[in-house]
Design a protein around this motif. Structure first.
Motif, mmCIF file in Angstrom:
data_model
loop_
_atom_site.group_PDB
_atom_site.id
_atom_site.type_symbol
_atom_site.label_atom_id
_atom_site.label_comp_id
_atom_site.label_asym_id
_atom_site.label_seq_id
_atom_site.Cartn_x
_atom_site.Cartn_y
_atom_site.Cartn_z
ATOM 1 N N MET A 198 0.835 -1.191 0.000
ATOM 2 C CA MET A 198 0.000 0.000 0.000
ATOM 3 C C MET A 198 0.871 1.243 0.000
ATOM 4 O O MET A 198 1.840 1.342 0.757
ATOM 5 N N HIS A 199 0.521 2.209 -0.864
ATOM 6 C CA HIS A 199 1.210 3.490 -0.927
ATOM 7 C C HIS A 199 0.259 4.584 -0.449
ATOM 8 O O HIS A 199 -0.869 4.685 -0.953
ATOM 9 N N VAL A 200 0.709 5.389 0.498
ATOM 10 C CA VAL A 200 -0.083 6.511 0.993
ATOM 11 C C VAL A 200 0.490 7.785 0.381
ATOM 12 O O VAL A 200 1.648 8.146 0.636
ATOM 13 N N ILE A 201 -0.323 8.471 -0.442
ATOM 14 C CA ILE A 201 0.143 9.670 -1.139
ATOM 15 C C ILE A 201 -0.788 10.842 -0.841
ATOM 16 O O ILE A 201 -1.882 10.667 -0.290
ATOM 17 N N ASP A 202 -0.366 12.018 -1.221
ATOM 18 C CA ASP A 202 -1.146 13.238 -1.021
ATOM 19 C C ASP A 202 -2.396 13.197 -1.908
ATOM 20 O O ASP A 202 -2.321 12.873 -3.091
ATOM 21 N N ARG A 203 -3.534 13.547 -1.326
ATOM 22 C CA ARG A 203 -4.784 13.504 -2.082
ATOM 23 C C ARG A 203 -4.793 14.511 -3.238
ATOM 24 O O ARG A 203 -5.505 14.324 -4.226
ATOM 25 N N ALA A 204 -4.008 15.576 -3.137
ATOM 26 C CA ALA A 204 -3.985 16.586 -4.197
ATOM 27 C C ALA A 204 -3.511 16.001 -5.526
ATOM 28 O O ALA A 204 -3.809 16.544 -6.592
ATOM 29 N N ILE A 205 -2.814 14.875 -5.492
ATOM 30 C CA ILE A 205 -2.345 14.244 -6.725
ATOM 31 C C ILE A 205 -3.519 13.682 -7.516
ATOM 32 O O ILE A 205 -3.547 13.743 -8.748
ATOM 33 N N LEU A 206 -4.522 13.142 -6.813
ATOM 34 C CA LEU A 206 -5.734 12.592 -7.449
ATOM 35 C C LEU A 206 -6.945 13.133 -6.708
ATOM 36 O O LEU A 206 -7.595 12.422 -5.926
ATOM 37 N N PRO A 207 -7.313 14.395 -6.933
ATOM 38 C CA PRO A 207 -8.401 15.013 -6.159
ATOM 39 C C PRO A 207 -9.766 14.371 -6.388
ATOM 40 O O PRO A 207 -10.638 14.464 -5.532
ATOM 41 N N GLU A 208 -9.961 13.713 -7.531
ATOM 42 C CA GLU A 208 -11.251 13.090 -7.837
ATOM 43 C C GLU A 208 -11.292 11.608 -7.499
ATOM 44 O O GLU A 208 -12.221 10.909 -7.911
ATOM 45 N N ALA A 209 -10.314 11.123 -6.773
ATOM 46 C CA ALA A 209 -10.237 9.691 -6.475
ATOM 47 C C ALA A 209 -11.375 9.245 -5.562
ATOM 48 O O ALA A 209 -11.877 10.012 -4.737
ATOM 49 N N TYR A 210 -11.771 7.998 -5.704
ATOM 50 C CA TYR A 210 -12.798 7.391 -4.857
ATOM 51 C C TYR A 210 -12.425 5.923 -4.641
ATOM 52 O O TYR A 210 -11.612 5.355 -5.390
ATOM 53 N N PRO A 211 -12.986 5.274 -3.625
ATOM 54 C CA PRO A 211 -12.619 3.885 -3.317
ATOM 55 C C PRO A 211 -12.869 2.954 -4.496
ATOM 56 O O PRO A 211 -13.851 3.100 -5.231
ATOM 57 N N GLN A 212 -11.978 1.996 -4.688
ATOM 58 C CA GLN A 212 -12.037 0.981 -5.738
ATOM 59 C C GLN A 212 -11.849 1.570 -7.143
ATOM 60 O O GLN A 212 -12.295 0.971 -8.117
ATOM 61 N N MET A 213 -11.230 2.730 -7.245
ATOM 62 C CA MET A 213 -10.897 3.303 -8.553
ATOM 63 C C MET A 213 -9.481 2.890 -8.928
ATOM 64 O O MET A 213 -8.559 2.978 -8.121
ATOM 65 N N PHE A 214 -9.305 2.425 -10.147
ATOM 66 C CA PHE A 214 -7.986 2.049 -10.636
ATOM 67 C C PHE A 214 -7.236 3.289 -11.139
ATOM 68 O O PHE A 214 -7.855 4.233 -11.647
ATOM 69 N N VAL A 215 -5.926 3.253 -11.006
ATOM 70 C CA VAL A 215 -5.057 4.320 -11.506
ATOM 71 C C VAL A 215 -3.999 3.675 -12.392
ATOM 72 O O VAL A 215 -3.291 2.750 -11.954
ATOM 73 N N CYS A 216 -3.899 4.134 -13.635
ATOM 74 C CA CYS A 216 -2.920 3.594 -14.586
ATOM 75 C C CYS A 216 -2.090 4.739 -15.149
ATOM 76 O O CYS A 216 -2.527 5.891 -15.162
ATOM 77 N N ASP A 217 -0.916 4.417 -15.623
ATOM 78 C CA ASP A 217 -0.120 5.420 -16.328
ATOM 79 C C ASP A 217 0.292 4.861 -17.688
ATOM 80 O O ASP A 217 -0.121 3.754 -18.077
ATOM 81 N N ASP A 218 1.108 5.606 -18.413
ATOM 82 C CA ASP A 218 1.535 5.159 -19.746
ATOM 83 C C ASP A 218 2.550 4.033 -19.683
ATOM 84 O O ASP A 218 2.858 3.405 -20.700
ATOM 85 N N GLY A 219 3.086 3.797 -18.503
ATOM 86 C CA GLY A 219 4.046 2.715 -18.333
ATOM 87 C C GLY A 219 3.378 1.464 -17.815
ATOM 88 O O GLY A 219 2.339 1.039 -18.302
ATOM 89 N N ASP A 220 3.982 0.869 -16.776
ATOM 90 C CA ASP A 220 3.476 -0.394 -16.238
ATOM 91 C C ASP A 220 2.726 -0.240 -14.923
ATOM 92 O O ASP A 220 2.264 -1.233 -14.359
ATOM 93 N N PHE A 221 2.602 0.990 -14.407
ATOM 94 C CA PHE A 221 1.986 1.150 -13.093
ATOM 95 C C PHE A 221 0.477 0.963 -13.169
ATOM 96 O O PHE A 221 -0.212 1.535 -14.026
ATOM 97 N N VAL A 222 -0.044 0.144 -12.260
ATOM 98 C CA VAL A 222 -1.483 -0.006 -12.052
ATOM 99 C C VAL A 222 -1.709 -0.061 -10.545
ATOM 100 O O VAL A 222 -1.066 -0.853 -9.841
ATOM 101 N N GLY A 223 -2.601 0.783 -10.052
ATOM 102 C CA GLY A 223 -2.923 0.785 -8.633
ATOM 103 C C GLY A 223 -4.423 0.820 -8.423
ATOM 104 O O GLY A 223 -5.181 1.187 -9.319
ATOM 105 N N LEU A 224 -4.850 0.429 -7.246
ATOM 106 C CA LEU A 224 -6.271 0.440 -6.883
ATOM 107 C C LEU A 224 -6.440 1.260 -5.616
ATOM 108 O O LEU A 224 -5.829 0.948 -4.579
ATOM 109 N N VAL A 225 -7.245 2.303 -5.690
ATOM 110 C CA VAL A 225 -7.506 3.154 -4.532
ATOM 111 C C VAL A 225 -8.327 2.362 -3.517
ATOM 112 O O VAL A 225 -9.428 1.895 -3.829
ATOM 113 N N ARG A 226 -7.796 2.215 -2.326
ATOM 114 C CA ARG A 226 -8.507 1.451 -1.295
ATOM 115 C C ARG A 226 -9.158 2.351 -0.251
ATOM 116 O O ARG A 226 -10.231 2.049 0.243
ATOM 117 N N GLU A 227 -8.510 3.461 0.090
ATOM 118 C CA GLU A 227 -9.063 4.380 1.081
ATOM 119 C C GLU A 227 -8.829 5.814 0.628
ATOM 120 O O GLU A 227 -7.811 6.122 0.004
#
Length: 461
Positions: A198-227
């Motif tokens: 689990m990575h805890v980051i500043d909410r300002a990076i993803l202000p529209e985030a909500y639980p169970q939302m996936f986050v992807c980038d142009d590379g290989d990163f895939v994450g799932l917002v849990r809280e």
């Protein structure tokens, strides 16, 4: 300015509790609307008749103790929860409207449509209430055009059910970021929770985030917002390769959206998953594959319930013979097709399908007969939800009992209800209202994997 809203019948059928949606203003219900509700409440279509009865009971709850004079002038609407007055309700006897005055009435004779008589009520109130805002509220587009063409200055669609103004703004269940995700992060706190990082980051990076939302980038990163809290976001890091290598009942994902949908339906802490997307994107196949896997291999549920709404046109061909499952067969053929896909390579496909239907206890249901029931220890798939209202979907979701999971499927490009648009669909409402619920997941599966012809048709025809 005092506002007077004249409600059409379809507004009360769409939202039987619409009386409480106009705050401190006055609501006028023409007598013709009551007559239409009285006729509709006895229809064979159980969905519509039920909503008509609820609307009638809501009106009666406000007016039951009032005198005839008070009913015509307006009775206070009291909010049952807060006890405050939220406006007033009046019944207008439109059968008494005279055509010998200044209002530009439409033909209101019994031979003409009820729409004309409802429009006439709004025209009458507009003529006799100078300085007041008089508005006809209807979900019928043609009725709105007729009313404006007759000289009615204010005509509106019913908008309380709109959670977004543009369907392009609907949450998709994931966000794709340009570049590298970690280039945006200045500080991070990483912790290990069991097998998950689990990575805890500043909410300002993803202000529209909500639980169970996936986050992807142009590379290989895939994450799932849990809280999500006031200052931070907790993201579970996932492996793109592991997502793409998932397997359910012999099925593997063909694109990253399908892979994320695979992951969501398998999460133990998610009780409801809403899968949206175009025809051929694999929504039904994914939902069915996990249901068979959870029942046959994991022994997690006792039965698999498949349901969809039968369109009103079904009544025109009469009653089909047989059991409920046999009656539903024409509308649930898509699930039979998907069972064939999952078992098409077996030595005896049809024998395998019959065996699976019996062992997995697959039950085909009509939504018309799910009201009042409770489904425990069940995996439930509700298909073709795009044509349902928010009220209908709520009555279905509340049927889900203990140790059960529900998957809601729909394609907002295939709405066949004339009073529903993509922004007012119950499916859109469900997605937007449930995205902040930690035990719900949503995913828009955009890739069309049925065939190249299906992809061409979806994009160009």
């Amino acid at each position: 300015m005092e506002k007077i809203f004249v409600l059409d019948t379809n507004v009360l059928l769409h939202d039987p509790m619409a009386l409480y949606a106009f705050k401190e203003h006055k609501i006028v219900i023409p007598m013709t609307v009551l007559e239409e509700l009285d006729t509709i409440k006895d229809r064979k279509d159980k969905d519509v008749s039920r909503e008509a009865r609820i609307a009638i009971n809501a009106i009666d709850a406000v007016l039951s103790d009032a005198s005839p004079k008070a009913i015509q002038e307006g009775v206070d609407i009291v909010d049952a929860k807060g006890g405050s007055v939220t406006g007033c309700l009046a019944i207008f006897p439109d059968q008494l409207i005279s055509h010998d005055n200044e209002a530009p009435y439409l033909d209101g004779s019994p031979q003409q449509a009820n729409d004309n008589r409802i429009i006439n009520v709004a025209l009458h109130l507009q003529t006799h209430n100078d300085g007041k805002y008089v508005c006809l509220v209807t979900k019928d587009i043609n009725m709105r055009l007729k009313a404006k063409g007759s000289g009615l200055e204010n005509v509106e669609d019913y908008r309380k059910d709109r959670v977004i103004e543009d369907i392009e703004l609907m949450s998709k269940g994931y966000e794709t970021l340009e570049g590298d995700f970690w280039d945006r992060v200045e500080t991070v706190k990483s912790v290990q929770k069991g097998k998950a990082t689990m990575h805890v980051i500043d909410r300002a990076i993803l202000p529209e985030a909500y639980p169970q939302m996936f986050v992807c980038d142009d590379g290989d990163f895939v994450g799932l917002v849990r809280e999500v809290d006031n200052d931070s976001i907790h993201i579970q890091q996932l492996s793109r390769d592991r997502l793409m290598s998932q397997q359910l009942w012999g099925l593997t994902p063909r694109n990253i959206e399908q892979a994320m949908a695979f992951f969501l339906v398998q999460c133990d802490d998610i009780d409801m998953t809403a899968l949206t997307g175009p025809a051929g994107s694999g929504k039904t196949l994914i939902a069915l594959a996990y249901g068979l896997h959870a029942i046959m291999e994991e022994k997690r549920y006792d039965k698999l319930i498949v349901a969809r709404n039968t369109p009103p046109i079904a009544e025109d061909i009469g009653f089909l013979p047989g059991t409920e499952e046999e009656k539903m067969a024409p509308w649930l053929a898509a699930f039979e097709d998907n069972l064939e896909v999952l078992h098409g390579h077996d030595e005896s496909p049809y024998g395998s399908i019959d065996y699976i239907k019996e062992r997995a206890n697959i039950q085909f249901k009509s939504l018309n007969f799910m009201r009042g029931r409770s489904f425990n220890n069940a995996y439930i798939i509700i298909d073709e939800c795009q044509g349902l209202t928010q009220f209908q979907l709520k009555s279905i979701i509340t049927r889900v009992g203990v140790n059960s999971k529900i998957v809601v499927l729909g394609n907002l490009a295939q709405i066949d209800n004339k009073y529903i648009t993509p922004v007012t669909s119950g499916l859109t409402y469900l997605v937007e209202k449930s995205k902040d619920f930690e035990h719900a997941g949503i995913m828009h599966v955009s890739g069309i994997e049925r065939s190249r012809l299906a992809e061409f048709a979806e994009e160009n025809l």
